[in-house]
Design an enzyme around this catalytic site. Structure first.
Site, mmCIF file in Angstrom:
data_model
loop_
_atom_site.group_PDB
_atom_site.id
_atom_site.type_symbol
_atom_site.label_atom_id
_atom_site.label_comp_id
_atom_site.label_asym_id
_atom_site.label_seq_id
_atom_site.Cartn_x
_atom_site.Cartn_y
_atom_site.Cartn_z
ATOM 1 N N ASP A 285 36.196 53.167 29.014
ATOM 2 C CA ASP A 285 35.048 52.257 29.068
ATOM 3 C C ASP A 285 34.595 51.820 27.664
ATOM 4 O OD1 ASP A 285 32.927 51.205 30.944
ATOM 5 O OD2 ASP A 285 31.629 52.358 29.606
ATOM 6 N N ASP B 170 38.110 56.862 35.226
ATOM 7 C CA ASP B 170 37.334 56.119 34.242
ATOM 8 C C ASP B 170 36.815 57.128 33.214
ATOM 9 O OD1 ASP B 170 35.744 53.884 33.209
ATOM 10 O OD2 ASP B 170 35.921 53.078 35.237
ATOM 11 N N HIS C 271 34.878 45.159 38.755
ATOM 12 C CA HIS C 271 33.517 45.412 39.250
ATOM 13 C C HIS C 271 32.435 44.763 38.382
ATOM 14 C CE1 HIS C 271 34.138 48.169 36.018
ATOM 15 N NE2 HIS C 271 32.840 48.445 35.994
ATOM 16 N N ASP C 272 32.808 44.157 37.263
ATOM 17 C CA ASP C 272 31.831 43.479 36.396
ATOM 18 C C ASP C 272 31.932 41.964 36.481
ATOM 19 O OD1 ASP C 272 30.908 45.910 35.301
ATOM 20 O OD2 ASP C 272 32.444 45.873 33.736
ATOM 21 N N GLU D 174 39.048 49.346 27.740
ATOM 22 C CA GLU D 174 38.246 48.134 27.963
ATOM 23 C C GLU D 174 37.826 47.602 26.597
ATOM 24 O OE1 GLU D 174 34.281 46.478 30.279
ATOM 25 O OE2 GLU D 174 34.243 48.395 29.253
HETATM 26 C C1 GLC Z 1 31.657 48.783 31.094
HETATM 27 C C2 GLC Z 1 31.665 48.923 32.589
HETATM 28 C C3 GLC Z 1 30.342 48.461 33.110
HETATM 29 C C4 GLC Z 1 29.258 49.330 32.520
HETATM 30 C C5 GLC Z 1 29.328 49.366 31.005
HETATM 31 C C6 GLC Z 1 28.515 50.498 30.440
HETATM 32 O O1 GLC Z 1 31.563 47.466 30.693
HETATM 33 O O2 GLC Z 1 32.744 48.245 33.136
HETATM 34 O O3 GLC Z 1 30.292 48.468 34.508
HETATM 35 O O4 GLC Z 1 28.007 48.846 32.901
HETATM 36 O O5 GLC Z 1 30.644 49.559 30.534
HETATM 37 O O6 GLC Z 1 29.129 51.728 30.710
#
Ligand code: GLC
Ligand code: CA
Length: 558
Positions: free
Chosen positions: A203, A99, A328-329, A257
């Site tokens: 991310d 990540d 995980h979100d 992402e």
């Molecule tokens: C992304 C991650 C999440 C995190 C956010 C801030 O959305 O997947 O888990 O809280 O970024 O880094």
């Protein structure tokens, strides 16, 4: 370097290390725990792992707040453990995607600690600082809101300025307009690639470039400022430079992402000629069961299918997609996308896998999805550990306590901790996750839903995933075939075809927990049709039929 683009034939397993497997009894998953489960991943048949952050971090947001990008979190182990893990993966034909969290760092990172020392510090400009508004500068520089609630600005007494944080105040945003910051990111990426990692999940990458002048956001019901930092002015230049200078020199992959991304954006980020990212995670299908992205709304199958089809048709020959139901979100996918399944949990879970993973793109399965893990039965809002929930509760308690009930109702269905309860390995104490006290409670259903049980049961969701992955890997029809949807407006049936060099795949899924009649599409002419995947234990011919509850069928036709 000629890149093999291996990600087009990858099946990726996401590990959230904190919740995967604890090797030393402190209740927190760790790298040695992952090492102990590599044979399991090999058995499942995945050929890559996306590992959520394992770097040094004070864990304000479970590792998504990094205080040292070149070292491992104390709770997770050491660099030596990491190396052993990568070796173990590579020996088993599994690649590792790390990540990359570089929209922000932790406030405990050396850069930020230096930046706090004053306006002249060489690291000051690594972050985004502004004076406040109003007569005595007591109002934040603009109206942007943090994704986790409240203003996106935090006041720093000593220097009389505010710094920007799109997430918690312990996650200050990095200033990508500073060439030194971009160079630091390039160096970090190179460091891990040289150590043997095979790629990165980037991310919230759509947020890294902010509009000059940081103007106020339009007023709306949800979050403010988006239009000024999502796909900001320099994002494509920054990603292209990262690609040219570092990524293109390795046979690696990236997946960005992409909050706020639509089909057109996805093409811009992933088109091969533009040399930016290889693939992206988009969110539009995750929003088909919500109002304003977070208020639960009944799922309508045709709405979901419309989004998925837009990406299948839109990205064709232009970009590359990712296929996911969970991470995980996100809450667990059953019953989210299947409705109440009664005694048909296994059929429902297998059907969901077929519905998505026969499409074009790189599939991801999130830990526990392969055994049908489910949301936790939360009894009170205080049980959530997620910093997002804690922040929001702080705000509600202060300004709108009456909203707490609605929030709890929404969080039970949508809260991120649903996906973060520990992995269920067996029916022994703490589901075999830890010998200590787990950091987040174990779902009480672990007695029935666990890996050991799933491995024993020939008809388990696990064995079905294994079959599906084996069928998909290396299959040109699925990797390259064109996509054609049938019965797009049906709210019961998901039916599509894939075509490639005279071969054809027909995918038929019943999304309902009841029998549904199915008619063969009128243009469906073929010489032979073989049933290649089926979630019921009997033979089927490709013909008009009554589908059983959640029945999923895949026929290969010539
Ligand atoms: C992304 C991650 C999440 C995190 C956010 C801030 O959305 O997947 O888990 O809280 O970024 O880094
Ligand atoms: Ca541990």
């Amino acid at each position: 370097m000629q890149r093999s683009r291996w990600y087009k034939d990858a099946f990726i397993y996401q590990i959230y290390p904190r919740s995967f497997c604890d090797s030393n009894g402190d209740g927190i998953g760790d790298i040695r725990g992952i090492i102990s489960k590599l044979d399991y991943l090999q058995e499942l048949g995945v050929n890559a792992v996306w590992l959520s952050p394992c770097y040094k971090s004070p864990n304000d947001d479970n590792g998504y707040d990094i205080s040292n990008y070149r070292d491992i979190m104390d709770e997770f182990g050491t660099l030596e453990d990491w190396e052993e893990m990568v070796d173990g993966m590579h020996k088993r034909g599994i690649k590792l995607i790390m990540d990359l969290v570089v929209n922000h760092s932790s406030d405990e990172h050396f850069w930020f600690q230096e930046a706090l020392k004053g306006k002249d510090n060489p690291y000051r400009d690594y972050y985004i600082w502004r004076k406040g508004r109003g007569k005595n500068g007591k109002r934040p520089p603009n109206n942007w809101t943090s994704r986790f609630g409240g203003s996106a600005w935090e006041y720093h007494e000593d220097s009389g300025e505010y710094y920007l944080h799109l997430f918690t105040k312990k996650q200050p945003d990095l200033n990508w307009d500073n060439p030194k910051v971009r160079q630091e990111v390039h160096d970090i990426v190179k460091y891990w690639l040289d150590k043997g990692c095979d790629g990165f999940r980037c991310d919230v990458i759509t947020y890294i470039s902010k509009k000059e002048g940081l103007p106020n956001g339009k007023l709306n019901v949800a979050l403010l400022g988006d239009e000024h930092f999502t796909h900001g002015p320099n994002i494509h230049a920054y990603l292209h430079a990262l690609n040219k200078e570092v990524l293109s020199k390795y046979d690696c992959m990236t997946v960005g992402e992409g909050p706020g991304m639509n089909v057109k954006h996805a093409i811009d980020y992933t088109s091969e000629e533009r040399e930016e990212l290889d693939t992206v995670f988009t969110f539009e299908h995750m929003h088909t069961d919500a109002f304003f992205q977070f208020l639960p709304r009944k799922l309508k199958l045709s709405r979901l299918k419309k989004v998925l089809a837009a990406y299948q048709y839109g990205l064709r020959d232009k970009g590359w997609n990712s296929l996911y139901w969970e991470n995980h979100d996100q809450p667990r996918s059953i019953p989210r996308f299947t409705g109440d399944f009664g005694d048909k949990r296994k059929e429902a879970a297998k059907m969901l896998a077929v519905a998505l993973y026969m499409q074009q793109g790189t599939p991801y399965v999130y830990q526990g999805q392969e055994i049908g893990m489910m949301n936790y039965p939360w009894k009170s809002i205080d049980e959530f550990q997620d910093v997002m929930v804690k922040n929001l509760m702080g705000i509600f308690n202060k300004y709108a306590p009456f909203l707490k009930k609605v929030a709890f109702w929404a969080l039970k269905k949508k809260g991120r901790d649903n996906a973060r309860t520990p992995m269920q390995w067996n029916d022994k104490e703490n589901a075999g996750f830890t010998t200590g006290t787990p950091w987040l409670p174990i779902n009480p259903n672990y007695k029935e839903i666990n890996v050991e049980q799933a491995m024993k049961d020939k008809n388990s969701i696990f064995h079905f995933y294994k079959k599906l992955i084996a069928f998909r890997r290396g299959n040109p029809l699925i990797i390259h075939g064109t996509f054609k949807e049938n019965y797009a407006s049906s709210n019961d049936i998901y039916c599509y075809e894939r075509w490639y060099k005279g071969e054809r795949l027909m995918v038929i899924c019943n999304f309902k927990n009841k029998e549904i009649p199915f008619k063969l599409p009128s243009d469906c002419v073929y010489k032979s049709a073989d049933l290649v995947l089926h979630n019921y234990d009997y033979d089927r011919k490709l013909e008009d039929m009554t589908l059983r509850p959640y029945e999923a069928l895949v026929f290969k036709m010539i």
